[in-house]
Design a protein around this motif. Structure first.
Motif, PDB file in Angstrom:
ATOM      1  N   GLY A 188       0.879  -1.154   0.186  1.00 49.32           N
ATOM      2  CA  GLY A 188      -0.027   0.010   0.030  1.00 49.32           C
ATOM      3  C   GLY A 188       0.852   1.309   0.113  1.00 49.32           C
ATOM      4  O   GLY A 188       0.367   2.224   0.794  1.00 49.32           O
ATOM      5  N   ILE A 189       2.018   1.059  -0.673  1.00 48.56           N
ATOM      6  CA  ILE A 189       2.764   2.558  -0.884  1.00 48.56           C
ATOM      7  C   ILE A 189       3.005   2.668  -2.540  1.00 48.56           C
ATOM      8  O   ILE A 189       2.374   2.084  -3.189  1.00 48.56           O
ATOM      9  CB  ILE A 189       4.077   2.409  -0.042  1.00 48.56           C
ATOM     10  CG1 ILE A 189       4.948   1.148  -0.529  1.00 48.56           C
ATOM     11  CG2 ILE A 189       3.803   2.408   1.341  1.00 48.56           C
ATOM     12  CD1 ILE A 189       6.224   1.221   0.171  1.00 48.56           C
ATOM     13  N   HIS A 190       4.036   3.474  -2.858  1.00 49.59           N
ATOM     14  CA  HIS A 190       4.175   3.635  -4.316  1.00 49.59           C
ATOM     15  C   HIS A 190       5.617   3.491  -4.549  1.00 49.59           C
ATOM     16  O   HIS A 190       6.355   3.288  -3.743  1.00 49.59           O
ATOM     17  CB  HIS A 190       4.188   5.465  -4.585  1.00 49.59           C
ATOM     18  CG  HIS A 190       2.842   5.830  -3.933  1.00 49.59           C
ATOM     19  ND1 HIS A 190       1.742   5.262  -4.124  1.00 49.59           N
ATOM     20  CD2 HIS A 190       2.708   7.101  -3.174  1.00 49.59           C
ATOM     21  CE1 HIS A 190       1.002   6.113  -3.484  1.00 49.59           C
ATOM     22  NE2 HIS A 190       1.453   7.240  -2.642  1.00 49.59           N
ATOM     23  N   ALA A 277     -10.113  -0.568  -9.239  1.00 51.58           N
ATOM     24  CA  ALA A 277      -9.333   0.271  -8.633  1.00 51.58           C
ATOM     25  C   ALA A 277      -8.741   1.036 -10.048  1.00 51.58           C
ATOM     26  O   ALA A 277      -8.451   2.499 -10.075  1.00 51.58           O
ATOM     27  CB  ALA A 277      -8.155  -0.208  -8.099  1.00 51.58           C
ATOM     28  N   LEU A 278      -8.504   0.447 -11.132  1.00 51.39           N
ATOM     29  CA  LEU A 278      -7.925   0.963 -12.313  1.00 51.39           C
ATOM     30  C   LEU A 278      -8.902   2.005 -12.946  1.00 51.39           C
ATOM     31  O   LEU A 278      -8.375   3.292 -13.142  1.00 51.39           O
ATOM     32  CB  LEU A 278      -7.924   0.013 -13.231  1.00 51.39           C
ATOM     33  CG  LEU A 278      -7.425   0.440 -14.847  1.00 51.39           C
ATOM     34  CD1 LEU A 278      -6.121   0.979 -14.923  1.00 51.39           C
ATOM     35  CD2 LEU A 278      -7.544  -0.851 -15.799  1.00 51.39           C
ATOM     36  N   ARG A 279     -10.032   1.659 -12.889  1.00 52.33           N
ATOM     37  CA  ARG A 279     -11.102   2.594 -13.327  1.00 52.33           C
ATOM     38  C   ARG A 279     -11.189   4.035 -12.534  1.00 52.33           C
ATOM     39  O   ARG A 279     -11.314   5.047 -12.674  1.00 52.33           O
ATOM     40  CB  ARG A 279     -12.578   2.084 -13.486  1.00 52.33           C
ATOM     41  CG  ARG A 279     -12.527   1.040 -14.509  1.00 52.33           C
ATOM     42  CD  ARG A 279     -13.761   0.304 -15.077  1.00 52.33           C
ATOM     43  NE  ARG A 279     -13.662  -0.530 -15.814  1.00 52.33           N
ATOM     44  CZ  ARG A 279     -13.735  -0.438 -17.530  1.00 52.33           C
ATOM     45  NH1 ARG A 279     -13.825   1.017 -17.609  1.00 52.33           N
ATOM     46  NH2 ARG A 279     -13.435  -1.092 -18.299  1.00 52.33           N
ATOM     47  N   ASP A 280     -11.073   3.901 -11.117  1.00 53.01           N
ATOM     48  CA  ASP A 280     -11.062   4.919 -10.290  1.00 53.01           C
ATOM     49  C   ASP A 280      -9.638   5.836 -10.483  1.00 53.01           C
ATOM     50  O   ASP A 280      -9.875   6.985 -10.487  1.00 53.01           O
ATOM     51  CB  ASP A 280     -10.774   4.192  -8.727  1.00 53.01           C
ATOM     52  CG  ASP A 280     -10.607   5.324  -7.776  1.00 53.01           C
ATOM     53  OD1 ASP A 280     -11.391   6.241  -7.497  1.00 53.01           O
ATOM     54  OD2 ASP A 280      -9.743   5.125  -6.983  1.00 53.01           O
ATOM     55  N   ALA A 281      -8.547   5.096 -10.746  1.00 49.70           N
ATOM     56  CA  ALA A 281      -7.423   5.855 -10.866  1.00 49.70           C
ATOM     57  C   ALA A 281      -7.615   6.608 -12.361  1.00 49.70           C
ATOM     58  O   ALA A 281      -7.181   7.956 -12.302  1.00 49.70           O
ATOM     59  CB  ALA A 281      -6.169   4.857 -11.103  1.00 49.70           C
ATOM     60  N   THR A 420      -3.824   3.363  -4.277  1.00 46.97           N
ATOM     61  CA  THR A 420      -4.860   4.461  -4.399  1.00 46.97           C
ATOM     62  C   THR A 420      -6.154   4.078  -3.309  1.00 46.97           C
ATOM     63  O   THR A 420      -6.750   4.855  -2.944  1.00 46.97           O
ATOM     64  CB  THR A 420      -5.721   4.107  -5.569  1.00 46.97           C
ATOM     65  OG1 THR A 420      -6.120   2.797  -5.923  1.00 46.97           O
ATOM     66  CG2 THR A 420      -4.929   4.569  -6.867  1.00 46.97           C
ATOM     67  N   GLY A 421      -5.871   3.074  -2.274  1.00 43.52           N
ATOM     68  CA  GLY A 421      -6.800   2.558  -1.290  1.00 43.52           C
ATOM     69  C   GLY A 421      -6.771   0.977  -0.745  1.00 43.52           C
ATOM     70  O   GLY A 421      -5.676   0.385  -1.127  1.00 43.52           O
ATOM     71  N   VAL A 428      -5.061  -1.814  -3.023  1.00 45.99           N
ATOM     72  CA  VAL A 428      -5.324  -1.705  -4.281  1.00 45.99           C
ATOM     73  C   VAL A 428      -4.634  -0.420  -4.892  1.00 45.99           C
ATOM     74  O   VAL A 428      -4.119   0.445  -4.274  1.00 45.99           O
ATOM     75  CB  VAL A 428      -6.821  -1.679  -4.794  1.00 45.99           C
ATOM     76  CG1 VAL A 428      -7.481  -2.933  -4.172  1.00 45.99           C
ATOM     77  CG2 VAL A 428      -7.378  -0.297  -3.753  1.00 45.99           C
ATOM     78  N   GLY A 429      -4.475  -0.564  -6.395  1.00 42.55           N
ATOM     79  CA  GLY A 429      -3.639   0.664  -6.901  1.00 42.55           C
ATOM     80  C   GLY A 429      -3.760   0.351  -8.497  1.00 42.55           C
ATOM     81  O   GLY A 429      -4.453  -0.473  -8.886  1.00 42.55           O
TER      82      GLY A 429
END
Length: 464
Positions: A188-190, A277-281, A420-421, A428-429
């Motif tokens: 859950g990081i980048h 998550a992809l569509r949210d991004a 992203t969450g 997720v991300g």
């Protein structure tokens, strides 16, 4: 005042620069955090508090003398145990290399030190850095601070777990098939996988790497904010002639503001949470003013994934399997024998043809990025795996879930995972790709996506 270990690298460097905290105070807070949570995680497997405090004191002395400061002055950074740091073992998670003490630094380490970073400790990796799970017979397993039932990812699982838990601001990792991007996703990081040659690397403790490793293995940063990922990359990317692949990319010509996304290239199935998550991004990026286009197809990923595995194992399959068996590590044996069996026998002609085909794929992807400067796609087909899911389900199953991870290294272009969450306790991300030398495009898109997250932010340091 916020606890010092909770601050980002940018906040920490600014605090030290303004003399609102000393590097020694920051180091003491980082060491206290490490002592408090690392026993439950086993993320940092080698560190020397006296060395850490001596580094911090040297930063404070430069400040007192009015000397110029690097951009990471006093910022705690962790280093993975598979690159050289003078005075420490470059074990790569192997009992056979537990006593392999480096006498000089990898360029990554030197560049962090030039930037003023304080090297806090060395983070765990699977044996041979060869799995999406972090466990070895030398140091044991690293746990995911989000949920110990989930893998912390691999091979930079120690770096990701430490950073997510607030042990240091930036974690060093490396990536040949997802080893920066997948741990960042799982914890859950980048995490940024720079393109081929953008970050110089060289280990004096070992021989030059095979051609497959040279074409695909890169060094990259993991952090809790995209701004910190950028700072880490800028520090790591300093020039060093020890790496013949190194190059300095010209400045990005413009802010792209145009991106594409693809949920099911080549019919790859994705879990509903992953696609959501992809569509949210994509929506977050559009809300930030970008033009975002959905595509049904992108250049080949499945073929690129197979090329990645072939170049990894084909030049010495018997030696690779024998080394894993000699170490006696079940995960390493599974990964290396699985890859060799999945690829099958490779003759010199096929090896040459594969390198030729790789060049064609690079050309195809380069043309794609001329039209769409940024591409969004899933990090994986599934939510982060349960611990040892590879051993339970088999190597073929694993490759089918990880086309999104294993494909990009074959083309040598930058890729980044952005958290992203959470879906329950599982992070997720999204994964972001860009063209050669365009790491800044990944970072710009990643920052726009991350800045529009809804609380609670998944990248807050975990409370353990």
């Amino acid at each position: 005042m916020t606890e010092l270990w909770r601050l980002s690298a940018a906040q920490t460097a600014n605090l030290i620069r303004l003399k609102q905290a000393s590097a020694t105070e920051v180091a003491e807070a980082a060491l206290s955090r490490l002592a408090a949570v690392n026993p439950a995680l086993n993320a940092v497997v080698d560190h020397n508090p006296e060395d850490v405090l001596a580094q911090a004191a040297a930063v404070d002395a430069r400040i007192a003398a009015g000397a110029s400061l690097g951009p990471l002055a006093g910022v705690p950074v962790t280093i993975k145990i598979n690159i050289d740091q003078a005075g420490y073992a470059t074990s790569n998670g192997l009992r056979s290399k537990a006593g392999l003490i480096a006498t000089e630094n990898n360029p990554v380490v030197d560049n962090f030190l030039r930037a003023g970073a304080v090297l806090l400790g060395r983070t765990n990796t699977p044996a041979f850095s060869a799995r999406y799970f972090t466990d070895n017979r030398l140091h044991g397993a690293t746990l995911n601070p989000r949920d110990p039932r989930l893998t912390p990812g691999g091979s930079s699982g120690g770096a990701a777990a430490a950073t997510a838990a607030g042990i240091g601001c930036i974690g060093h990792g490396n990536d040949i098939g997802g080893s920066v991007r997948y741990p960042a996703y799982a914890c859950g990081i980048h995490g940024l996988r720079p393109g081929l040659g953008r970050v110089a690397t060289y280990n004096a403790t070992g021989p030059d790497r095979s051609i497959g490793f040279q074409l695909m293995s890169v060094q990259g940063p993991l952090a809790r904010t995209v701004q910190d990922v950028r700072l880490g990359f800028q520090a790591m990317a300093g020039r060093d002639t020890r790496d013949p692949w190194y190059f300095e990319a010209p400045a990005a010509p413009h802010d792209p503001r145009l991106a594409a996304f693809c949920a099911h290239p080549e019919g790859i199935d994705t879990a509903p949470e992953v696609e959501a998550a992809l569509r949210d991004a994509a929506e977050r990026l559009a809300d930030a003013g970008w033009t975002v286009v959905e595509l049904d197809a992108i250049p080949p990923l499945k073929e690129a994934s197979r090329i990645m595995h072939l170049l990894w194992v084909a030049d010495a399959p018997e030696r690779i399997v024998a080394a894993a068996e000699a170490e006696g590590d079940p995960g390493a044996i599974f990964a290396m024998r699985g890859a060799v069996d999945w690829i099958g026998p490779v003759g010199l002609t096929e090896f040459g043809d594969t390198l030729t085909r790789r060049a064609a794929l690079v050309r195809e992807w380069a043309a794609f990025f001329e039209t769409f400067p940024v591409l969004l796609m899933p990090p994986s087909s599934q939510l982060p795996f349960e611990v040892d899911a590879d051993l339970k389900n088999g190597f073929a199953w694993l490759t089918e879930q990880q086309y999104f991870m294993a494909g990009p290294p074959a083309i040598g272009m930058p890729a980044m995972t952005v958290s992203t969450g959470l879906s329950g306790t599982a992070p997720v991300g999204v994964q972001i790709l860009a063209g050669r030398g365009r790491e800044e495009f990944c970072l710009a898109a990643g920052e726009a996506i991350a800045d529009r997250g809804a609380p609670p932010a998944p990248i807050d340091p975990v409370s353990i």
